[in-house]
Motif scaffolding. Structure first.
Motif, PDB file in Angstrom:
ATOM      1  N   TYR A 180       0.852  -1.243   0.184  1.00 25.27           N
ATOM      2  CA  TYR A 180      -0.201   0.031  -0.052  1.00 25.27           C
ATOM      3  C   TYR A 180       1.056   1.495  -0.004  1.00 25.27           C
ATOM      4  O   TYR A 180       0.723   2.338  -0.661  1.00 25.27           O
ATOM      5  CB  TYR A 180      -0.966   0.080   1.148  1.00 25.27           C
ATOM      6  N   ASN A 365      -4.422   4.406   1.959  1.00 23.82           N
ATOM      7  CA  ASN A 365      -3.046   3.970   1.511  1.00 23.82           C
ATOM      8  C   ASN A 365      -1.893   5.067   2.158  1.00 23.82           C
ATOM      9  O   ASN A 365      -0.688   4.516   2.121  1.00 23.82           O
ATOM     10  CB  ASN A 365      -2.694   3.508   0.082  1.00 23.82           C
ATOM     11  N   GLU A 389      -9.382   2.082   3.618  1.00 21.89           N
ATOM     12  CA  GLU A 389      -8.356   1.218   3.002  1.00 21.89           C
ATOM     13  C   GLU A 389      -7.120   1.013   3.917  1.00 21.89           C
ATOM     14  O   GLU A 389      -6.842   1.725   5.019  1.00 21.89           O
ATOM     15  CB  GLU A 389      -7.895   1.869   1.707  1.00 21.89           C
ATOM     16  N   SER A 432      -0.016  -3.969   8.068  1.00 24.49           N
ATOM     17  CA  SER A 432      -0.825  -2.472   7.716  1.00 24.49           C
ATOM     18  C   SER A 432      -1.791  -2.593   8.714  1.00 24.49           C
ATOM     19  O   SER A 432      -2.181  -3.643   9.348  1.00 24.49           O
ATOM     20  CB  SER A 432      -1.322  -2.680   6.299  1.00 24.49           C
ATOM     21  N   ASN A 440     -13.338   0.301  -0.835  1.00 27.27           N
ATOM     22  CA  ASN A 440     -12.255   0.856  -1.762  1.00 27.27           C
ATOM     23  C   ASN A 440     -12.940   1.791  -2.631  1.00 27.27           C
ATOM     24  O   ASN A 440     -14.045   1.666  -3.249  1.00 27.27           O
ATOM     25  CB  ASN A 440     -11.675  -0.449  -2.590  1.00 27.27           C
TER      26      ASN A 440
END
Length: 463
Positions: A180, A365, A389, A432, A440
């Motif tokens: 990401y 991201n 995300e 993450s 998304n």
């Protein structure tokens, strides 16, 4: 008896001296002040040639700095593989290379640390492509109209390579802990001449794009015709738009968007004003948006927490590595060893009549460093719903970057000197922070200027 008192006095004096020396060395009394980093301008063009002597000198400086400052430079590949990479690069640098070739060769070693805060930057003087990019569900798209390019064009190839092939190559030269981060950095790197030349995508001083629009495949050429903002300009731009907030009474929500974490009086007053307005308008849903947050001072999280009904929270733990290179830059006296602090409970003073409604934290991201810290604190302390995300930073990671400059090329080198452990280590391992609710963005959302995350919250809270 007199001798006993003398011995006691000597013991007390020695203890006091020892404690004073310890406190002085650990910067607790008469603290040393950090020396500001003032980099010199980089004047290299990507095609400029470098001689072995200057490359080897910069290489030795880079290696010594990373090995001395970083808490664990071999954590990902091991010390023997690190040494093998170093030996290979020394052989490569025995012959002249272009600035681009040298930069990416160095980057291959830096990125092997797998630490997004340990980075090498080449702020080249070359012009870049006038395009902006976004990653959506369908892939890489053009984010804004420019010339023949239209917002929402789906990029199927740059030169002869697909976006996925380029993403795989970028993963080898972009400092990251997950894909990401690489995707976010790709938005900038795919505009840069050195990167595009390195991938063999520049032909006749231009780059060929193959895009899909309305079911039709088009080939469009892009020229290098804009001055890309340097590190200083990018920083100034971030600070100019560091945060804002608004109240949407119709949908019963307030949104505070934080793009960079600056813990000053202006920020704290704006957070107070935001929550006062939320209270005054009887708003029941608060959104803290850190989707575009690139970091800063992690203490900003407490300005939000003090408006919630709690008097403490569990914060990050850390391990600090001390080194000679870090002493002046950070403002420390200790030059060796480490200090370890586990995750701990931190007291805060809550506001009277705190906000008791729903809290949503938006991530994406680009959420990184202190922005990631904010989201992880909310997630691990179960203080709100995290939506969006995955972030561009691991929840437990290296950080607190110290910045250096290589002596000849003037490439900027950033190196972490701390390793952070998330408030609830039982949630690891994670590369993450993954949201409670994954949403998304699609190509259609981009074209129609729709924010699907905020739309989701409105739909969920107005049922």
């Amino acid at each position: 008896m007199r001798k006993v008192f003398i011995h006691i006095g000597i013991a007390v004096l020695c203890t006091a001296i020892g404690v004073s020396i310890w406190a002085y060395v650990n910067n607790l009394i008469f603290p040393a002040k950090p020396v500001p980093f003032e980099p010199e301008d980089q004047l290299l063009r990507s095609s400029d040639m470098l001689e072995p002597v200057e490359m080897l000198e910069d290489f030795a400086y880079l290696v010594e700095t990373i090995e001395s400052v970083h808490p664990d430079p071999y954590n990902h590949i091991g010390e023997s593989e690190w040494q093998r990479k170093k030996d290979g690069l020394e052989d490569l640098f025995a012959n002249p290379l272009s600035a681009t070739q040298y930069y990416f060769a160095l980057s291959s070693l830096v990125t092997s640390v797998r630490d997004a805060h340990t980075v090498l930057l080449f702020e080249e003087t070359d012009k870049g492509l006038p395009l902006t990019f976004e990653w959506v569900v369908e892939g890489l798209v053009i984010a804004e109209d420019y010339g023949e390019f239209k917002k929402g064009d789906l990029v199927s190839k740059i030169g002869d390579q697909s976006p996925q092939e380029l993403l795989d190559q970028l993963a080898e030269i972009v400092s990251s802990e997950n894909v990401y981060r690489v995707k976010d950095e790709a938005r900038r790197h795919l505009r840069r001449r050195p990167v595009l030349e390195y991938f063999g995508l520049v032909q006749n001083d231009s780059v060929l794009f193959t895009v899909e629009r309305d079911g039709e495949t088009l080939e469009i050429t892009a020229q290098f015709e804009v001055e890309l903002p340097g590190l200083k300009e990018r920083t100034e731009e971030l600070l100019a738009e560091r945060h804002y907030w608004y109240i949407d009474q119709e949908n019963n929500l307030g949104l505070f968007k934080l793009n960079v974490c600056v813990d000053d009086e202006v920020f704290r007053e704006d957070v107070d004003d935001f929550f006062a307005t939320v209270k005054g308008n009887e708003i029941e849903n608060v959104i803290i948006d850190v989707r575009e947050n690139v970091g800063g001072n992690s203490r900003v999280v407490e300005s939000f927490l003090r408006h919630l009904p709690l008097d403490s929270y569990v914060t990050y733990g850390s391990e600090i590595r001390y080194s000679k290179q870090a002493t002046e830059r950070v403002g420390m006296r200790r030059t060796w060893g480490t200090s370890t602090y586990p995750p701990s409970t931190r007291r805060i003073t809550p506001m009277e009549d705190p906000f008791t409604g729903n809290v949503f934290v938006l991530i994406g991201n680009r959420t990184f460093s202190a922005g990631n810290w904010i989201a992880v604190v909310f997630y691990d302390n179960e203080l709100g719903t995290v939506i969006g995300e995955p972030t561009g930073n691991a929840p437990s990671s290296f950080g607190d970057m110290i910045t250096f400059q290589l002596p000849n090329t003037r490439f900027i080198l950033g190196v972490s000197y701390k390793q952070f452990t998330r408030p609830d280590p039982s949630n690891d391992p994670q590369d993450s922070l993954y949201p409670h609710v994954l949403i998304n963005r699609t190509r259609g959302d981009l074209i129609n200027d729709i924010d699907p995350v905020v739309e989701y919250i409105i739909e969920e809270t107005t049922r």
